[in-house]
Write an enzyme that holds these catalytic residues in place. Structure first.
Site, mmCIF file in Angstrom:
data_model
loop_
_atom_site.group_PDB
_atom_site.id
_atom_site.type_symbol
_atom_site.label_atom_id
_atom_site.label_comp_id
_atom_site.label_asym_id
_atom_site.label_seq_id
_atom_site.Cartn_x
_atom_site.Cartn_y
_atom_site.Cartn_z
ATOM 1 N N LYS A 1 0.856 -1.192 0.000
ATOM 2 C CA LYS A 1 0.000 0.000 0.000
ATOM 3 C C LYS A 1 0.888 1.236 0.000
ATOM 4 C CE LYS A 1 -1.741 3.020 2.833
ATOM 5 N NZ LYS A 1 -1.843 4.150 1.907
ATOM 6 N N GLU B 1 9.561 17.010 14.956
ATOM 7 C CA GLU B 1 9.874 16.808 13.538
ATOM 8 C C GLU B 1 8.985 17.722 12.690
ATOM 9 O OE1 GLU B 1 8.582 13.227 11.404
ATOM 10 O OE2 GLU B 1 10.603 13.040 10.605
ATOM 11 N N GLU C 1 9.563 2.109 10.936
ATOM 12 C CA GLU C 1 10.604 3.105 10.642
ATOM 13 C C GLU C 1 9.913 4.453 10.681
ATOM 14 O OE1 GLU C 1 13.817 2.661 10.143
ATOM 15 O OE2 GLU C 1 13.815 0.480 10.045
#
Ligand code: NAD
Length: 495
Positions: free
Chosen positions: A174, A382, A249
């Site tokens: 996906k 982030e 990750e």
């Protein structure tokens, strides 16, 4: 509407009757790129069924034979490199040289994993008993779900899928919705390489529908996920319900430390590439620059001066240093962080959406530098955009403390000419990757890739360890003594 794509299930491209569609656009000019099926749980069900059906034959195929198909895929990606790189640039806006790098990373890793087909090593281990032989073998897990982000739209899927395939698993892939054409072209390239039907399946659609259904499906034994922390945590929790292997990750907040003895002109090129390459949208992007006070003013001056001549614009133009950010959502999120930065820090460069001429058609943000203190939100969260936080420190100890005091631990870097300090930093920096005298980006496929803390849950992609998440280890005991031998009991009779 752009190029129309279907789902790829059991070796066929198909558009289910009555399917809803979504589109991708070029972030440089908002032109349509592709149109895709908004997959449903029923589509996921069929794709997983196709992968499960294809699994026994793929598993039975000798690994070197699977390796030959991987090598053919690497050849096909090489033949299509320029074409695919242009699609990457068109769909997510990274400059063309970096898009070529994205495809090259795919090629390198597929080649590397093809060789794994002739290794896939287990171990032989001595037995405590006589006439007994012990070994381990690796076996595939079964059906693997690969859920990927948009920032490396060919490399990340190929990292996951090449490792999953060489070890004998079948795959449902996906892609991120805004780089679905890149995903479709990756799959087409594997199809051209002769992958048997059902070994790779492709379902487009949202994370909350397609991703969710994949994670929930009991036939999916491993989920390999790359994306943000929020979605990653959600996938981890839901995968745990099915006791699946979930490999994550996730994000980064990667520091470059510049010590007082650093080669400043070397560091200048590195910091620019690290911070503004891929418009700062790499998980390993340099988002914090930690400057020793003795070089702080000089280096910041050099950086600001170079930024005045930093070419932002058409990512297909080889003279461009930075293209647009990937989407309207990305633009909005980054501009919100810039607005926050203006309140809590000192803006030194950029800090705005670029306007006028061709900029008005796309999502262009000026490369932005804030001078700030450690602890501000822009220095710790982030941002995933072209925004660099510059922090001043007194000495090495403070530099390491600041570098480590974030929730992430993906990449890190130190510029110094002092070899002792360089090795000390390798030991001290809390990250899965440390660069010496190079920026935080620039992974090579033969080394493990991944991070600690909120960047992941302990696994690594790339390198020879990439096969770990996709294999079960079976221990085998061969007793050729022709009698019943009892471990622990016969070896210690009476005691
Ligand atoms: P994202 O988390 O929004 O989406 C990643 C993928 O997950 C997409 O395919 C998305 O559709 C899917 N998804 C979203 N919610 C889901 C859910 N609830 N269940 C299942 N699937 C779901 O991330 P993004 O915006 O595409 O990518 C940016 C993030 O990825 C950044 O945080 C970046 O640091 C990270 N990233 C990490 C690495 C790494 O290797 N550590 C590499 C590249 C990007």
């Amino acid at each position: 509407m752009g190029q129309e794509c279907g789902l790829f299930i059991g070796g066929h491209w198909e558009t289910p009757a009555g399917a809803k569609r979504f589109s991708t656009i070029n972030p440089t000019n908002r032109e349509a790129v592709g149109s895709f099926v908004a997959g449903t749980p029923a589509d996921v069900d069929r794709a997983v069924a196709a992968a499960a059906k294809a699994f026994p034959a793929w598993k039975e195929m000798p690994a070197p034979e699977r390796g030959a198909i991987l090598l053919e895929a690497a050849r096909r990606f090489t033949q299509r490199k320029e074409e695919l790189a242009r699609i990457v640039t068109r769909e997510m806006g990274k400059i063309i040289s970096e898009a070529r790098g994205d495809v090259q990373e795919s090629i390198d890793f597929i080649e590397y994993m093809a060789g794994e087909g002739r290794r896939l090593a287990g171990e032989t281990i001595p037995s405590e008993l006589r006439a007994k032989f012990c070994l381990t073998v690796r076996q595939p897990k079964g059906v693997v779900a690969c859920i990927t982000p948009w920032n490396f739209p060919t490399a990340i899927p190929n990292w996951k899928m090449a490792a999953a395939l060489i070890t004998g698993n079948t795959v449902v892939f996906k892609p991120a919705s805004n780089t679905a054409l890149c995903g479709a072209e990756v799959v087409r390239t594997w199809e051209q390489a002769g992958l048997p039907p059902g070994v790779m399946n492709f379902v487009t659609g949202s994370g909350s529908v397609v991703g969710d259904a994949l994670v929930a499906d009991p036939r999916v034994r491993t989920v390999s996920f790359t994306g943000g922390v929020e979605a990653g945590r959600d996938v981890y929790v839901r995968g745990a319900q099915g006791l699946k292997m979930v490999h994550l990750e996730l994000g980064g907040k990667n520091p470059v430390i510049l010590m007082e003895d650093a080669d400043l002109s070397l560091a200048l090129d590195g910091v620019l590439f690290g911070a503004f390459g891929t418009s700062g949208q790499r998980c390993t992007a340099t988002s914090r620059l930690i400057l020793h006070e003795k070089v702080h003013d000089e280096f910041l001056g050099m950086l600001l001066e170079r930024l005045q001549r930093f070419p932002v614009g058409d990512p297909l133009d080889p003279a461009t240093g930075m293209g647009p950010v990937a989407s309207a959502d990305q633009e909005e999120k980054i501009l919100a962080y810039i607005a926050l930065g203006k309140k809590e820090a000192k803006l030194r460069s950029g800090g705005e959406k670029l306007r006028g001429g061709a900029y008005d058609r796309g999502f262009f943000i000026a490369p932005t530098i804030f001078e700030t203190r450690h602890g501000t939100r822009i220095s710790k969260e982030e941002i995933f955009g072209p925004v660099l936080s510059v922090l001043r420190v007194r000495d090495y100890a403070e530099a390491v403390r600041v570098a480590n005091d974030v929730d992430y631990g993906l990449s890190s870097s130190i510029y110094t000419r002092d070899v002792n300090r360089a090795f000390q930093a390798i030991q001290d920096l809390e990250a899965g990757i440390t660069y010496i005298n190079a920026p935080t980006i620039g992974a090579e496929v033969q080394l493990p890739f991944g991070g600690i803390k909120n960047t992941g849950n302990g696994g690594r992609e790339a390198g020879s360890v990439a096969i770990e998440e996709f294999t079960e280890i079976k221990s085998v005991f061969v007793d050729f003594s022709s009698k019943l031998q009892k471990a622990q009991i016969d070896t210690h009779p009476g005691g």
